[in-house]
Each structure stands twice: as structure tokens, then as C-alpha cells.
Write an enzyme that holds these catalytic residues in place. Structure first.
Site, PDB file in Angstrom:
ATOM      1  N   VAL A  29       1.439  -9.517  -2.379  1.00  0.00           N
ATOM      2  CA  VAL A  29       0.248  -9.534  -1.518  1.00  0.00           C
ATOM      3  C   VAL A  29      -0.169 -11.167  -1.745  1.00  0.00           C
ATOM      4  CG1 VAL A  29      -2.036  -8.488  -1.013  1.00  0.00           C
ATOM      5  CG2 VAL A  29      -0.061  -7.118  -2.180  1.00  0.00           C
ATOM      6  N   HIS A  82      -9.128  -7.849   2.561  1.00  0.00           N
ATOM      7  CA  HIS A  82      -7.839  -7.100   2.670  1.00  0.00           C
ATOM      8  C   HIS A  82      -6.915  -6.976   1.646  1.00  0.00           C
ATOM      9  CE1 HIS A  82      -4.856  -4.349   4.972  1.00  0.00           C
ATOM     10  NE2 HIS A  82      -3.461  -5.138   4.362  1.00  0.00           N
ATOM     11  N   THR A  84      -9.687 -12.485   4.427  1.00  0.00           N
ATOM     12  CA  THR A  84     -10.756 -11.273   4.589  1.00  0.00           C
ATOM     13  C   THR A  84     -10.475 -10.536   3.208  1.00  0.00           C
ATOM     14  OG1 THR A  84      -9.060  -9.881   5.298  1.00  0.00           O
ATOM     15  CG2 THR A  84     -10.411 -10.821   6.861  1.00  0.00           C
ATOM     16  N   PHE A 106       6.020  -3.108 -12.848  1.00  0.00           N
ATOM     17  CA  PHE A 106       5.140  -3.900 -12.371  1.00  0.00           C
ATOM     18  C   PHE A 106       5.665  -5.466 -11.839  1.00  0.00           C
ATOM     19  CE2 PHE A 106       1.177  -6.110 -10.446  1.00  0.00           C
ATOM     20  CZ  PHE A 106       0.684  -5.203  -9.792  1.00  0.00           C
ATOM     21  N   PHE A 146       0.787  -1.136   0.173  1.00  0.00           N
ATOM     22  CA  PHE A 146      -0.114   0.043   0.214  1.00  0.00           C
ATOM     23  C   PHE A 146       0.721   1.546   0.225  1.00  0.00           C
ATOM     24  CE2 PHE A 146      -3.005   3.340   2.019  1.00  0.00           C
ATOM     25  CZ  PHE A 146      -4.102   2.904   0.971  1.00  0.00           C
TER      26      PHE A 146
END
Length: 156
Positions: free
Chosen positions: A84, A91, A89, A116, A60
Site C-alpha cells: 500500500v 485512503h 488522499t 505480516f 483490504f
């Protein structure tokens, strides 16, 4: 087929400066991505002295750092590396989507290529596969994409 003028980038990193952003979260995977990117750029003539590693907590935080690095004028390209891994969840979805959008926005607004190399996987095994085992090394791919884009943009 008629002849078309073609512009392609050369894979020559000599004299270029790179900022490599790497997340600490899932660092056992991310460190493999970093190693792949650094090794690739070195094999393409780049110098470790022209590479700066920036460690951040997680994905983030990558876009804001990429924006500052791109705006600094010190780097020809930014390579964003992280992992990630989906949990129980939502998230994962928020972090992966916002990091992806943010990094793309930095490249578009700054004109500095942003590689990326943010793995977004369902499992740890998938992340490991993409960090140097049977799925290749996405750090290498991100570095290669940045290098080629830098060299293409020089010709436009």
C-alpha cells in the site's frame, strides 16, 4: 544470570503447508515479495507443492481470505503479502490500518500464525527497496516469522 528454559523455533519448513496471499494491486512489487517468501521456505526444506498462492485485488481483502484459510485447517501458516503506497488522499490510512488490524485479529482468533508482509510506504521507491533491494525483502521476513512461530507454538 541464571539459566532459563528457552523455547525457540527451528527454521525447518519440511512437511508444513503455507497459504500465501498476494495482492494484485502494485503487483510489480508484490511479486518480488512472493518470490522471496517462496525461495526462503524452499531453502528451509519446504516444498512448492505445499504452498498455495491466493491472489486478491488489494490489501483490504486480505483479512477475510486469511480468516477462511486459517479456519480451513489445511494450512500451518498464512503469509500475507501486499503493498500500500501513500497517495494524495487518506485512503492509504484506512486501508493500511484495517488490513493490519484484520490480519492480527485472524492470528489471535484462529491460533494460526499470520505473517505480516504488507508494505506500507510513502513512495514507490521505498516499496521497491523493501521488496528485494537495499531494504531486504519483507516477503522473506514474513515467511521466516511464520515458520519460526509455527515451530515455537508446537512446543507450547
Amino acid at each position: 544470570m541464571m539459566h532459563l528454559k528457552t523455547i525457540e523455533g527451528q527454521f525447518d519448513a519440511k512437511g508444513l503447508k503455507f497459504a500465501i496471499i498476494a495482492t494484485r494491486f502494485n503487483d510489480f512489487v508484490v511479486d518480488r515479495l512472493v518470490g522471496g517468501a517462496v525461495d526462503y521456505l524452499t531453502r528451509c526444506g519446504g516444498s512448492r507443492e505445499d504452498m498455495t498462492l491466493i491472489r486478491l485485488p488489494g490489501a483490504f481483502e486480505m483479512p477475510v481470505a486469511a480468516k477462511k484459510l486459517a479456519a480451513s485447517g489445511k494450512y500451518d501458516g498464512v503469509i500475507a503479502l501486499g503493498a500500500v503506497i501513500r497517495g494524495a488522499t487518506p485512503h492509504f490510512d484506512f486501508v493500511a490500518n484495517e488490513a493490519t488490524k484484520g490480519l492480527a485479529q485472524v492470528a489471535l482468533e484462529s491460533g494460526v500464525p499470520v505473517g505480516f508482509g504488507l508494505l506500507t510506504t510513502d513512495t514507490l521507491e521505498q516499496a521497491i527497496e523493501r521488496a528485494g533491494s537495499k531494504g531486504g525483502n519483507k516477503g522473506v521476513e514474513a515467511a521466516s516469522a511464520v515458520l519460526e512461530t509455527i515451530r515455537v507454538l508446537e512446543q507450547l
